[in-house]
Design a protein around this motif. Structure first.
Motif, PDB file in Angstrom:
ATOM      1  N   GLY A 165     130.326 -75.850  58.139  1.00  0.00           N
ATOM      2  CA  GLY A 165     131.763 -75.889  58.382  1.00  0.00           C
ATOM      3  C   GLY A 165     132.595 -75.780  57.125  1.00  0.00           C
ATOM      4  N   GLY A 166     131.982 -75.294  56.033  1.00  0.00           N
ATOM      5  CA  GLY A 166     132.690 -75.208  54.758  1.00  0.00           C
ATOM      6  C   GLY A 166     133.310 -73.854  54.481  1.00  0.00           C
ATOM      7  N   MET A 167     133.946 -73.763  53.334  1.00  0.00           N
ATOM      8  CA  MET A 167     134.632 -72.547  52.919  1.00  0.00           C
ATOM      9  C   MET A 167     134.028 -72.008  51.631  1.00  0.00           C
ATOM     10  N   ILE A 168     133.818 -70.703  51.589  1.00  0.00           N
ATOM     11  CA  ILE A 168     133.340 -70.018  50.394  1.00  0.00           C
ATOM     12  C   ILE A 168     134.507 -69.281  49.754  1.00  0.00           C
ATOM     13  N   LEU A 169     134.727 -69.524  48.484  1.00  0.00           N
ATOM     14  CA  LEU A 169     135.736 -68.782  47.728  1.00  0.00           C
ATOM     15  C   LEU A 169     134.996 -67.811  46.818  1.00  0.00           C
ATOM     16  N   ARG A 170     135.109 -66.529  47.126  1.00  0.00           N
ATOM     17  CA  ARG A 170     134.440 -65.502  46.327  1.00  0.00           C
ATOM     18  C   ARG A 170     135.326 -65.144  45.136  1.00  0.00           C
ATOM     19  N   PHE A 171     134.990 -65.707  43.991  1.00  0.00           N
ATOM     20  CA  PHE A 171     135.760 -65.457  42.779  1.00  0.00           C
ATOM     21  C   PHE A 171     135.336 -64.137  42.142  1.00  0.00           C
ATOM     22  N   GLY A 172     136.261 -63.573  41.367  1.00  0.00           N
ATOM     23  CA  GLY A 172     135.967 -62.351  40.645  1.00  0.00           C
ATOM     24  C   GLY A 172     135.321 -62.650  39.304  1.00  0.00           C
ATOM     25  N   HIS A 173     135.459 -61.731  38.369  1.00  0.00           N
ATOM     26  CA  HIS A 173     134.916 -61.911  37.024  1.00  0.00           C
ATOM     27  C   HIS A 173     135.728 -63.015  36.343  1.00  0.00           C
ATOM     28  N   LEU A 174     135.071 -64.143  36.110  1.00  0.00           N
ATOM     29  CA  LEU A 174     135.776 -65.313  35.591  1.00  0.00           C
ATOM     30  C   LEU A 174     136.087 -65.169  34.110  1.00  0.00           C
ATOM     31  N   TYR A 175     137.330 -65.460  33.750  1.00  0.00           N
ATOM     32  CA  TYR A 175     137.686 -65.517  32.346  1.00  0.00           C
ATOM     33  C   TYR A 175     138.501 -66.779  32.095  1.00  0.00           C
ATOM     34  N   GLY A 176     138.617 -67.123  30.834  1.00  0.00           N
ATOM     35  CA  GLY A 176     139.254 -68.372  30.452  1.00  0.00           C
ATOM     36  C   GLY A 176     138.332 -69.132  29.517  1.00  0.00           C
ATOM     37  N   PRO A 177     138.694 -70.352  29.139  1.00  0.00           N
ATOM     38  CA  PRO A 177     137.879 -71.138  28.204  1.00  0.00           C
ATOM     39  C   PRO A 177     136.445 -71.311  28.697  1.00  0.00           C
ATOM     40  N   GLY A 178     135.500 -71.103  27.799  1.00  0.00           N
ATOM     41  CA  GLY A 178     134.101 -71.280  28.143  1.00  0.00           C
ATOM     42  C   GLY A 178     133.447 -70.093  28.812  1.00  0.00           C
ATOM     43  N   SER A 179     134.205 -69.048  29.101  1.00  0.00           N
ATOM     44  CA  SER A 179     133.656 -67.880  29.789  1.00  0.00           C
ATOM     45  C   SER A 179     133.131 -66.854  28.791  1.00  0.00           C
ATOM     46  N   ALA A 180     132.478 -65.833  29.314  1.00  0.00           N
ATOM     47  CA  ALA A 180     131.965 -64.761  28.469  1.00  0.00           C
ATOM     48  C   ALA A 180     133.085 -63.974  27.808  1.00  0.00           C
ATOM     49  N   TYR A 181     134.311 -64.078  28.365  1.00  0.00           N
ATOM     50  CA  TYR A 181     135.460 -63.339  27.844  1.00  0.00           C
ATOM     51  C   TYR A 181     136.318 -64.172  26.896  1.00  0.00           C
ATOM     52  N   ALA A 182     135.926 -65.415  26.652  1.00  0.00           N
ATOM     53  CA  ALA A 182     136.660 -66.259  25.707  1.00  0.00           C
ATOM     54  C   ALA A 182     136.450 -65.753  24.283  1.00  0.00           C
TER      55      ALA A 182
END
Length: 315
Positions: A165-182
């Motif tokens: 009965g839960g919800m899935i949030l399909r995120f895109g390419h994550l960026y921000g602090p701690g990410s591969a794009y930081a």
């Protein structure tokens, strides 16, 4: 509401925990070890140490915490992923998304939890024209070999969560602090060194999600008694050949050069070529409507070239 966050010290979790406490939730952070305890406690969370792969310990820890809701952000993705060895590098994350999720769902049932939100992935759709909505098929036709176990684990996570009965949030390419794009991230280092070419023309379409926008979407989802799957991405999907030169220029890095897919396959494998030339972007219309959610960073252009500066200003 008392919210248990599994994976609280990751890219999303580190932004989510202080946001949850700021809006009045009681946060319990599930951690595999004491290394991040001080940081999590400073963010306002109570820390419970338990390994998601240890069923009995996890069930006991969750039951003792008595949460009203569970957020599943369980991953163990290395800081520097080798696309030729994606299956190997994601082996533990795959276990967390299958076995770990199974244990967490059992623990949630035992504790009487009825509201569950989990982290999914929006770039697992079958390549095709246009943007993918949530009804689009996942990538089962000619799936790159290294991506097969990753996608199977994601499907298991989604099936288990929706069944509960839960919800899935399909995120895109994550960026921000701690990410591969930081600024100190693995992808950023490669771009600075001029080691990220435009493979086969760079036609893969990227839908980005800033970690702060992922966090606000989770908070919005916790306020709604709903189940299913939603794409949580920004409003500006873009092909690699559009955004990578902008990202490189913002870093003062060399402009990316072109590379034939046949030659690139020797260096990055079939998944690396597909990642740069075949990914399909995602449409966020349903998330905007169902969650009454809007990304703070509507376009990657607003923060991706200066990820850490934007994050510091937002903190």
């Amino acid at each position: 509401m008392r919210v248990l966050v599994a994976g609280a010290s990751g890219v999303i979790g580190s932004r989510l925990v202080p946001l949850l406490t700021a809006v009045g939730h009681d946060v319990v952070a599930l951690s595999r070890g004491p290394r991040r305890t001080a940081v999590l406690e400073a963010s306002g969370a109570r820390v419970v140490v338990a390994d998601a792969l240890d069923r009995d310990h996890l069930v006991a820890a969750v039951r003792q915490s008595a949460p009203d809701a569970v957020v599943n952000l369980l991953t163990a993705i290395p800081a520097d992923v080798n696309p030729r060895r994606l299956a190997r590098d994601f082996a533990l994350t795959n276990r967390l998304r299958t076995e770990g999720t199974c244990n967490l769902m059992e623990a949630a049932r035992a504790a009487g939890v009825r509201r569950i939100v989990a982290q999914g992935l929006s770039y697992g759709y079958q390549p095709g024209p246009g943007l993918a909505n949530e009804d689009a098929p996942l990538w089962h036709d000619a799936t790159p070999r290294q991506f097969v176990p990753v996608l199977a684990a994601l499907e298991s996570l989604e099936e288990q969560t929706v069944a509960a009965g839960g919800m899935i949030l399909r995120f895109g390419h994550l960026y921000g602090p701690g990410s591969a794009y930081a600024a100190d991230g693995a992808f950023t280092r490669q771009v600075r060194a001029g080691k990220v070419p435009l493979v086969g023309g760079g036609h893969a379409v990227f839908s980005f999600t800033h970690a702060d926008d992922a966090a606000t979407a989770i908070v919005a989802a916790l306020d709604r008694d709903a189940a299913g799957v939603l794409n949580v991405v920004d409003d500006d999907p873009a092909p690699l050949h559009s955004w990578l030169p902008v990202f490189a220029a913002g870093l003062g890095a060399p402009a990316p050069k072109g590379a034939p897919a046949v030659l690139a396959r020797l260096a990055v494998g079939g998944w690396g070529v597909a990642f740069m030339n075949e990914l399909r972007g995602a449409d966020n219309a349903r998330a905007r409507l169902a969650l009454n959610w809007r990304p703070r960073y509507a376009s990657w252009r607003e923060a991706l070239p200066a990820t850490d500066t934007a994050a510091a200003e937002a903190a």
